[in-house]
Scaffold this motif. Structure first.
Motif, PDB file in Angstrom:
ATOM      1  N   ILE A 166       0.840  -1.197   0.000  1.00 29.21           N
ATOM      2  CA  ILE A 166       0.000   0.000   0.000  1.00 29.21           C
ATOM      3  C   ILE A 166       0.876   1.248   0.000  1.00 29.21           C
ATOM      4  N   VAL A 167       0.589   2.162  -0.914  1.00 29.35           N
ATOM      5  CA  VAL A 167       1.214   3.484  -0.910  1.00 29.35           C
ATOM      6  C   VAL A 167       0.175   4.477  -0.401  1.00 29.35           C
ATOM      7  N   GLU A 168       0.532   5.208   0.651  1.00 27.70           N
ATOM      8  CA  GLU A 168      -0.384   6.182   1.249  1.00 27.70           C
ATOM      9  C   GLU A 168       0.126   7.600   1.037  1.00 27.70           C
ATOM     10  N   THR A 169      -0.826   8.517   0.803  1.00 31.52           N
ATOM     11  CA  THR A 169      -0.536   9.950   0.814  1.00 31.52           C
ATOM     12  C   THR A 169      -1.643  10.624   1.621  1.00 31.52           C
ATOM     13  N   ALA A 170      -1.585  11.929   1.729  1.00 33.71           N
ATOM     14  CA  ALA A 170      -2.609  12.659   2.472  1.00 33.71           C
ATOM     15  C   ALA A 170      -3.975  12.563   1.808  1.00 33.71           C
ATOM     16  N   HIS A 171      -4.030  12.122   0.548  1.00 33.86           N
ATOM     17  CA  HIS A 171      -5.287  12.127  -0.206  1.00 33.86           C
ATOM     18  C   HIS A 171      -5.912  10.748  -0.355  1.00 33.86           C
ATOM     19  N   GLY A 172      -5.229   9.691   0.126  1.00 31.61           N
ATOM     20  CA  GLY A 172      -5.814   8.362   0.021  1.00 31.61           C
ATOM     21  C   GLY A 172      -4.738   7.291  -0.015  1.00 31.61           C
ATOM     22  N   SER A 173      -5.132   6.098  -0.477  1.00 29.25           N
ATOM     23  CA  SER A 173      -4.205   4.964  -0.502  1.00 29.25           C
ATOM     24  C   SER A 173      -4.347   4.192  -1.806  1.00 29.25           C
ATOM     25  N   ILE A 174      -3.254   3.520  -2.188  1.00 28.39           N
ATOM     26  CA  ILE A 174      -3.191   2.720  -3.408  1.00 28.39           C
ATOM     27  C   ILE A 174      -2.746   1.326  -2.999  1.00 28.39           C
ATOM     28  N   ARG A 175      -3.603   0.328  -3.246  1.00 23.77           N
ATOM     29  CA  ARG A 175      -3.357  -1.040  -2.781  1.00 23.77           C
ATOM     30  C   ARG A 175      -3.048  -1.954  -3.965  1.00 23.77           C
ATOM     31  N   ALA A 176      -1.929  -2.675  -3.866  1.00 22.43           N
ATOM     32  CA  ALA A 176      -1.516  -3.560  -4.949  1.00 22.43           C
ATOM     33  C   ALA A 176      -0.940  -4.845  -4.369  1.00 22.43           C
ATOM     34  N   LEU A 177      -0.879  -5.894  -5.195  1.00 18.77           N
ATOM     35  CA  LEU A 177      -0.194  -7.123  -4.825  1.00 18.77           C
ATOM     36  C   LEU A 177       1.093  -7.269  -5.625  1.00 18.77           C
ATOM     37  N   GLY A 178       1.018  -7.144  -6.926  1.00 16.25           N
ATOM     38  CA  GLY A 178       2.205  -7.187  -7.776  1.00 16.25           C
ATOM     39  C   GLY A 178       1.962  -6.332  -9.004  1.00 16.25           C
ATOM     40  N   THR A 179       2.671  -5.228  -9.125  1.00 10.74           N
ATOM     41  CA  THR A 179       2.397  -4.289 -10.207  1.00 10.74           C
ATOM     42  C   THR A 179       3.467  -3.208 -10.244  1.00 10.74           C
ATOM     43  N   ARG A 180       3.386  -2.331 -11.252  1.00  7.62           N
ATOM     44  CA  ARG A 180       4.287  -1.175 -11.340  1.00  7.62           C
ATOM     45  C   ARG A 180       3.449   0.076 -11.579  1.00  7.62           C
TER      46      ARG A 180
END
Length: 319
Positions: A166-180
């Motif tokens: 998970i990549v988090e910022t002040a505006h939300g989160s991005i959830r991945a398992l395997g990706t670019r």
């Protein structure tokens, strides 16, 4: 109001006064309304007077010393103090904190001006940070989290079905398992560009959307935008070559991003430049070259006050 905001307002006023000296009375009233404003204006004015006499050599020496101290730090706190002490003899606190907020200084991963850094994480994932970027890491038995504090990051996620990435910022989160994918953190929004596979994006409002390869998405405090089709290879090529793809963005937004990559302060009047919109590919490892390219396409004048301050204004502002 924070010191950084006051310094920014004072800088904008000084830019206006050079182009519109008849507004001196307004500036005097602005200073008189709050002693902190007067102090910020006085500090910046004194700084301008000193910059022409300031040699770049001792500045670079201090930067090198700060980096050496930081490499030797035994804790985040002691490292931040060492950096602050190294800079304190050269730059007023306001300008130093403008370029180096504490969250940046104490981050697990961070890059300096024009420095691009690739890091392999404990799980096998790889991240690349561009210049003046910072991120914190939080990996445990259940999830892998990267908190992007500022700047841009390209992520290549190692697959781990038991622990989402998970990549988090002040505006939300991005959830991945395997990706670019690429994440660009701005003050007002976060931009996601998918290079491969899919991710789930969740905004701070709770809205979710799935974004696939070849799509680009904006998320901000109001929620999620609509995913748009883009040529992801263009973005990846630009990233690999330390470039920034700008499409129909207001010039002040572009200058604000260039300010992040400049090891000093970039002064400009955002209102006076708000009507100019930019579509370009700019070098992000050389902000002064990027400004020269912009000045070829727009009626801009770029002035340098020593190695630490640049001023951008409209070339025809006196007409």
């Amino acid at each position: 109001m924070r010191d950084e905001a006051l310094l920014n307002e004072a800088a904008e006023w000084l830019v206006r006064l050079e182009d519109e000296p008849q507004r001196q009375a307004e500036f005097d009233a602005w200073c008189a309304s709050d002693p902190r404003r007067a102090a910020a204006a006085r500090s910046l004015t004194n700084m301008l007077q000193r910059f022409d006499l300031l040699s770049a050599a001792p500045a670079h020496a201090a930067l090198d010393a700060a980096q050496d101290l930081d490499h030797q730090r035994r804790s985040r706190r002691s490292g931040g103090v060492a950096l602050a002490l190294a800079f304190a003899t050269l730059l007023p606190l306001g300008m130093f904190l403008h370029a180096n907020p504490p969250s940046y200084l104490l981050a697990d991963l961070r890059t300096g001006t024009s420095q691009w850094q690739q890091t392999r994480l404990d799980d096998g994932s790889q991240v690349i940070l561009d210049g003046r970027s910072a991120a914190d890491l939080d990996f445990d038995a259940h999830r892998r989290t990267v908190r992007l504090i500022q700047g841009d990051i390209l992520v290549e996620v190692a697959h781990d079905s038991a622990r989402p990435f998970i990549v988090e910022t002040a505006h939300g989160s991005i959830r991945a398992l395997g990706t670019r994918f690429i994440v660009e953190r701005r003050d007002d929004a976060t931009w996601l560009t998918m290079l491969e596979s899919r991710v789930e994006v969740r905004s701070v409002t709770g809205a979710t959307v799935e974004v696939a390869a070849g799509q680009r998405l904006r998320l901000d405090d109001q929620g999620l935008g609509q995913p748009q089709r883009v040529d992801s290879s263009t973005f990846e090529h630009a990233w690999r070559n330390h470039q920034w793809v700008v499409w129909d963005r207001p010039l002040p937004e572009v200058l604000k991003e260039l300010d992040r990559t400049f090891n000093g302060y970039l002064a400009y009047d955002a209102k006076a430049l708000a009507d100019l919109r930019v579509s370009a590919v700019l070098p992000m490892d050389d902000p002064q070259r990027a400004l020269r390219l912009l000045a070829r396409s727009f009626p801009l004048q770029v002035k340098s006050y020593g190695p630490w301050l640049l001023q951008v204004s409209r070339e025809n502002s006196r007409e």
